[in-house]
Scaffold this active site. Structure first.
Site, PDB file in Angstrom:
ATOM      1  N   GLU A 268      15.221 -63.766 -85.190  1.00  0.00           N
ATOM      2  CA  GLU A 268      15.952 -63.919 -83.927  1.00  0.00           C
ATOM      3  C   GLU A 268      15.877 -62.638 -83.112  1.00  0.00           C
ATOM      4  O   GLU A 268      15.698 -62.670 -81.896  1.00  0.00           O
ATOM      5  CB  GLU A 268      17.417 -64.277 -84.191  1.00  0.00           C
ATOM      6  CG  GLU A 268      17.616 -65.635 -84.867  1.00  0.00           C
ATOM      7  CD  GLU A 268      16.900 -66.753 -84.165  1.00  0.00           C
ATOM      8  OE1 GLU A 268      16.771 -66.697 -82.918  1.00  0.00           O
ATOM      9  OE2 GLU A 268      16.446 -67.680 -84.843  1.00  0.00           O
TER      10      GLU A 268
ATOM     11  N   PRO B 126      18.166 -88.758 -65.272  1.00  0.00           N
ATOM     12  CA  PRO B 126      18.259 -88.540 -66.709  1.00  0.00           C
ATOM     13  C   PRO B 126      19.540 -89.130 -67.308  1.00  0.00           C
ATOM     14  O   PRO B 126      20.493 -89.403 -66.575  1.00  0.00           O
ATOM     15  CB  PRO B 126      18.235 -87.024 -66.861  1.00  0.00           C
ATOM     16  CG  PRO B 126      18.284 -86.442 -65.506  1.00  0.00           C
ATOM     17  CD  PRO B 126      18.134 -87.512 -64.502  1.00  0.00           C
TER      18      PRO B 126
ATOM     19  N   THR C  10      26.387 -94.937 -64.563  1.00  0.00           N
ATOM     20  CA  THR C  10      27.351 -96.008 -64.811  1.00  0.00           C
ATOM     21  C   THR C  10      28.677 -95.691 -64.131  1.00  0.00           C
ATOM     22  O   THR C  10      29.294 -96.544 -63.498  1.00  0.00           O
ATOM     23  CB  THR C  10      27.573 -96.152 -66.328  1.00  0.00           C
ATOM     24  OG1 THR C  10      26.308 -96.191 -66.972  1.00  0.00           O
ATOM     25  CG2 THR C  10      28.357 -97.397 -66.644  1.00  0.00           C
TER      26      THR C  10
ATOM     27  N   ASP D 216       9.044 -73.002 -83.157  1.00  0.00           N
ATOM     28  CA  ASP D 216       8.564 -72.121 -82.083  1.00  0.00           C
ATOM     29  C   ASP D 216       7.105 -72.414 -81.778  1.00  0.00           C
ATOM     30  O   ASP D 216       6.704 -72.512 -80.615  1.00  0.00           O
ATOM     31  CB  ASP D 216       8.645 -70.647 -82.522  1.00  0.00           C
ATOM     32  CG  ASP D 216      10.071 -70.214 -82.796  1.00  0.00           C
ATOM     33  OD1 ASP D 216      10.986 -70.841 -82.251  1.00  0.00           O
ATOM     34  OD2 ASP D 216      10.248 -69.240 -83.562  1.00  0.00           O
TER      35      ASP D 216
HETATM   36  N1  LIG Z   1      28.823 -86.533 -62.443  1.00  0.00           N
HETATM   37  C1  LIG Z   1      29.767 -86.734 -63.365  1.00  0.00           C
HETATM   38  N2  LIG Z   1      31.048 -86.445 -63.099  1.00  0.00           N
HETATM   39  C2  LIG Z   1      32.003 -86.631 -64.033  1.00  0.00           C
HETATM   40  N3  LIG Z   1      31.768 -87.102 -65.260  1.00  0.00           N
HETATM   41  C3  LIG Z   1      30.503 -87.393 -65.594  1.00  0.00           C
HETATM   42  C4  LIG Z   1      29.446 -87.224 -64.662  1.00  0.00           C
HETATM   43  N4  LIG Z   1      28.304 -87.598 -65.255  1.00  0.00           N
HETATM   44  C5  LIG Z   1      28.618 -87.994 -66.487  1.00  0.00           C
HETATM   45  N5  LIG Z   1      29.940 -87.875 -66.720  1.00  0.00           N
HETATM   46  C6  LIG Z   1      30.626 -88.183 -67.977  1.00  0.00           C
HETATM   47  O1  LIG Z   1      29.668 -88.665 -68.891  1.00  0.00           O
HETATM   48  C7  LIG Z   1      29.955 -90.002 -69.289  1.00  0.00           C
HETATM   49  C8  LIG Z   1      28.682 -90.805 -69.399  1.00  0.00           C
HETATM   50  O2  LIG Z   1      28.137 -90.987 -68.132  1.00  0.00           O
HETATM   51  P1  LIG Z   1      27.429 -92.326 -67.716  1.00  0.00           P
HETATM   52  O3  LIG Z   1      27.563 -93.359 -68.773  1.00  0.00           O
HETATM   53  O4  LIG Z   1      27.868 -92.693 -66.368  1.00  0.00           O
HETATM   54  O5  LIG Z   1      25.945 -91.818 -67.691  1.00  0.00           O
HETATM   55  P2  LIG Z   1      24.643 -92.636 -67.331  1.00  0.00           P
HETATM   56  O6  LIG Z   1      23.944 -91.850 -66.296  1.00  0.00           O
HETATM   57  O7  LIG Z   1      24.965 -94.031 -67.035  1.00  0.00           O
HETATM   58  O8  LIG Z   1      23.885 -92.488 -68.680  1.00  0.00           O
HETATM   59  P3  LIG Z   1      22.774 -93.449 -69.306  1.00  0.00           P
HETATM   60  O9  LIG Z   1      21.558 -93.297 -68.463  1.00  0.00           O
HETATM   61  O10 LIG Z   1      22.618 -92.849 -70.663  1.00  0.00           O
HETATM   62  O11 LIG Z   1      23.353 -94.811 -69.302  1.00  0.00           O
HETATM   63  C9  LIG Z   1      30.902 -90.528 -68.239  1.00  0.00           C
HETATM   64  O12 LIG Z   1      31.758 -91.466 -68.777  1.00  0.00           O
HETATM   65  C10 LIG Z   1      31.644 -89.267 -67.799  1.00  0.00           C
HETATM   66  O13 LIG Z   1      32.708 -88.998 -68.670  1.00  0.00           O
HETATM   67 ZN   LIG Z   2      12.112 -68.794 -83.632  1.00  0.00          ZN
END
Ligand SMILES: Nc1ncnc2c1ncn2[C@@H]1O[C@H](COP(=O)(O)OP(=O)(O)OP(=O)(O)O)[C@@H](O)[C@H]1O
Ligand SMILES: [Zn+2]
EC number: 3.4.24.-
Length: 672
Positions: free
Chosen positions: A426, A204, A210, A501
């Site tokens: 709620e 996800p 990245t 909902d």
């Molecule tokens: N496992 C992790 N540990 C530490 N920081 C994280 C982690 N996952 C995400 N982050 C934080 O979220 C930011 C975005 O993550 P990243 O760009 O690597 O996600 P992605 O999986 O490549 O997302 P996308 O699929 O949207 O490209 C990172 O720069 C970091 O700050």
């Molecule tokens: Zn509701």
């Protein structure tokens, strides 16, 4: 100054061409030293025999004459004057008064005339290039459009290390091998080990794909080239393919190196499904990518890492051995992972002494790494805004709410009536959830408007959950309808607040009927398929692979589930009206109630019995023999199924309210 660069820009060319044109024009124009005189004067010169030699320039209708005293003069004549003047000159020549006499028909300068006729075209062409440059975002891109935009981040590579990536230990383990290979290729070659050419990271959004790829480069100390799949599919046909070629060329020159392609699904979708008849640009790019992957030798030390959220739509050819043969899932983090990620991101932030990051992790199931990073950042921003020195639990609380459903709308004025309706709505959700035996505890209720929601109720599991039982889903349906039922019960007139909902409950009921086989009438049959449209990159519909008759039954069963849940919610609220009123009173006063406050109010609640056993058929009689005992203290890691996402229910102003980051009711992501 980079001269190569300079010659690529259109402006230099425009200036050079203009200068050349001006030069040619001025050279070939009459810088000939003849002084203009009137035609009358010229005629009298001829009449008086003062002329030494004379030239008629026909096309220009000009006479150029050198007088006896060496003066050079020229004048114009009219078309029919020409014949007379020539006659006169011939006479003078015959009488020896004139030394030479000549007629010139000027040939137009060929360079000049070609240039003149081409000039408008050249100008238009330059203008088009200029405009395209601008459209592509400037920077002289059109002139070098085939050059890959891959950036060599720094020669000394990213500084990211595996320590910066938390909660994805399996992925790090797998990638560790790649890192070792990049550091010491000889060790692996010596034993004939084959290193994968490509690694596909899937999972996800925001889970750190990245980040992981950068960490591999950082750990191995090699250059990191990154490009996004959508960059390939840009602008002109054929450019994507040449970009791929160029990217690999660059990487090979700097090997060992890592090439990272983000969003590879933009190029790597099944071939032959493009809307443009199958031979579209994307396909050429994909083919080039496959060619490059086959062509490059791993011993060259270039390793390709790609990331995608949709591994299911990738072309099988990409996933074949010898290409992306190593596939690593990067899932949303579990409790331990979330706590670790929070620790990583709280480095360098002044966290107040009382803050327990694990407690925060517990309250944020379903959050991705990016969401958690965002929580800490929002908390830091709030702290600074309030002129505080340390990040406290209060600001972290607010930050979580913000990440789930946007900032508080303090300015949105709700009149007392509407506030009361919201409180009952709620309260209805929360009360039904608390009265049902299988639902998760109510974690928080608020009637503070936030984002597009007027309020929300958060129902959270105590620990991460990976699957749900039918009884749990029935409870969920009931408390989803709790808000609506409360409005009916108390105000006798429902509002639009239940729109969201209802949408989510219907989705859940449909899934129970068509995917989870949870009705007696239809049994455990999968009905319909989610048809994904690869070109648009999302599911555009639900293909029906069953008859009209079954469709009618599906609708009936969905209806039955919903109306049963609706009635159940209504009855529970009716039985517990005193508790509901007490809850609403508190809510109106405090606006937000946390877990312990809610638990206190719900003490006198009349709770429902556990639902009866269900197997879906009378012939399948459940056994009375209990399952074997579990070993205390041993935990099993979930393999697939539902990730424990918190359920956030809020009455919304519209049905298109954004799904909260972590609260998707029918959030039953089918893990790839
Ligand atoms: N496992 C992790 N540990 C530490 N920081 C994280 C982690 N996952 C995400 N982050 C934080 O979220 C930011 C975005 O993550 P990243 O760009 O690597 O996600 P992605 O999986 O490549 O997302 P996308 O699929 O949207 O490209 C990172 O720069 C970091 O700050
Ligand atoms: Zn509701």
């Amino acid at each position: 100054m980079n001269f190569k660069r300079l010659f690529k820009g259109p402006w230099l060319w425009i200036i050079l061409i203009t200068l050349a044109v001006i030069a040619i024009i001025s050279l070939s124009s009459n810088a000939d030293g003849y002084k203009s005189v009137t035609t009358g004067t010229m005629v009298s010169y001829l009449d008086d025999n003062k002329v030494k030699d004379v030239t008629f320039v026909d096309g220009d209708q000009q006479i150029q004459a050198t007088l006896d005293d060496g003066k050079k003069v020229k004048s114009k004549y009219l078309g029919d004057q020409g014949a007379r003047l020539v006659e006169q000159a011939e006479k003078a020549k015959a009488g020896k008064q004139l030394k030479s006499f000549d007629v010139k028909v000027p040939k137009s300068n060929p360079v000049l005339s070609v240039l003149f006729s081409l000039l408008p075209i050249i100008l238009i062409f330059l203008l088009i290039i200029y405009m395209m440059n601008n459209a592509a975002g400037g920077g002289g891109r059109v002139m070098q459009f085939a050059k890959s935009k891959a950036k060599l981040m720094t020669k000394d590579t990213p500084k990211t290390t595996f320590a910066d990536v938390a909660g994805v230990n399996e992925a790090i383990e797998e990638l560790g091998e790649i890192k070792e290979f990049l550091q010491e290729p000889a060790k692996f070659q010596a034993v004939g080990a084959k290193i994968p050419k490509g690694v596909l990271l899937y999972g996800p959004p925001g889970t750190g794909k990245t980040l992981l790829a950068r960490a591999v480069a950082g750990e191995a100390g090699v250059p990191f080239y990154s490009i996004s799949g959508s960059d390939f599919v840009e602008m002109f046909v054929g450019v994507g393919a040449s970009r791929v070629r160029d990217l690999f060329e660059q990487a090979k020159e700097n090997a060992p190196a890592i090439v990272f392609i983000d969003e590879i699904d933009a190029v790597g979708r099944h071939r032959g499904t493009g809307m443009g008849g199958g031979h579209d640009e994307r396909e050429q790019t994909l083919n080039q990518l496959l060619v490059e992957m086959d062509g490059f030798d791993v011993r060259g030390g270039v390793i390709l890492i790609a990331a995608t959220n949709r591994p299911d739509v990738l072309d099988p050819a990409l996933l074949r051995p010898g290409r992306f043969d190593r596939q690593i899932g990067v899932e949303a983090p579990d409790l331990a992972g979330r706590t670790q990620i929070l620790k990583v991101h709280s480095r360098g932030k002044p966290i107040a002494p009382g803050v327990d990051l694990e407690a925060i992790g517990r309250r944020t199931p379903g959050f991705s790494g990016a969401d958690l990073a965002n929580v800490l950042n929002e908390a830091a921003l709030l702290t600074a805004r309030n002129n505080e020195k340390t990040i406290t639990n209060t600001s972290l609380d607010e930050a979580i709410d913000r990440v789930i459903s946007g900032p508080q709308k303090r300015s949105r004025l709700m009149n007392e009536d509407e506030r009361r309706i919201t409180a009952y709505h709620e309260g209805g959700h929360a009360l039904v959830a608390a009265a049902l035996p299988q639902s998760d505890p109510v974690h928080k209720i608020t009637i503070l408007p936030r984002g597009r929601a007027l309020g929300y109720t958060m129902v959270l599991p105590d620990e991460d959950k990976y699957s749900q039982t039918r009884a749990e889903l029935l409870d969920k349906l009931a408390y989803m309808m709790g808000g609506r039922a409360a409005e009916e019960l108390v105000f006798h007139d429902p509002t639009t607040g239940a729109g969201n909902d209802i949408e989510k409950a219907t989705g859940l009921a449909r899934a129970m009927v068509t995917q989870y086989g949870m009705t007696e009438r239809l049994g455990a049959v999968r009905l319909g398929e989610n048809e994904s449209q690869p070109f648009l990159g999302r599911d555009i519909g639900h293909a029906r692979n069953y008859s009209e008759a079954v469709a009618a039954v599906v609708d009936e069963e969905i209806n039955k589930l919903i109306s049963y849940a609706h009635q159940e919610a209504f009855d529970i609220l009716n039985e517990n009206r005193d508790v509901l009123d007490a809850l609403v009173t508190e809510l109106l006063e405090k606006e937000t109630l946390d877990k312990s406050q809610v638990a206190e109010i719900f003490k006198p609640l009349r709770r429902r019995e556990v639902r009866p056993a269900w197997t879906g058929s009378e012939t399948r009689v459940p056994s009375t023999r209990p399952p074997v005992a579990t070993i205390p203290g041993k935990s099993y890691s979930g393999t697939n199924g539902t990730n424990g996402t918190p359920v956030v229910i809020g009455p919304d102003s519209g049905s298109d309210a954004p799904t909260p980051a972590a609260g998707d009711v029918h959030g039953d992501p089918e893990l790839p």
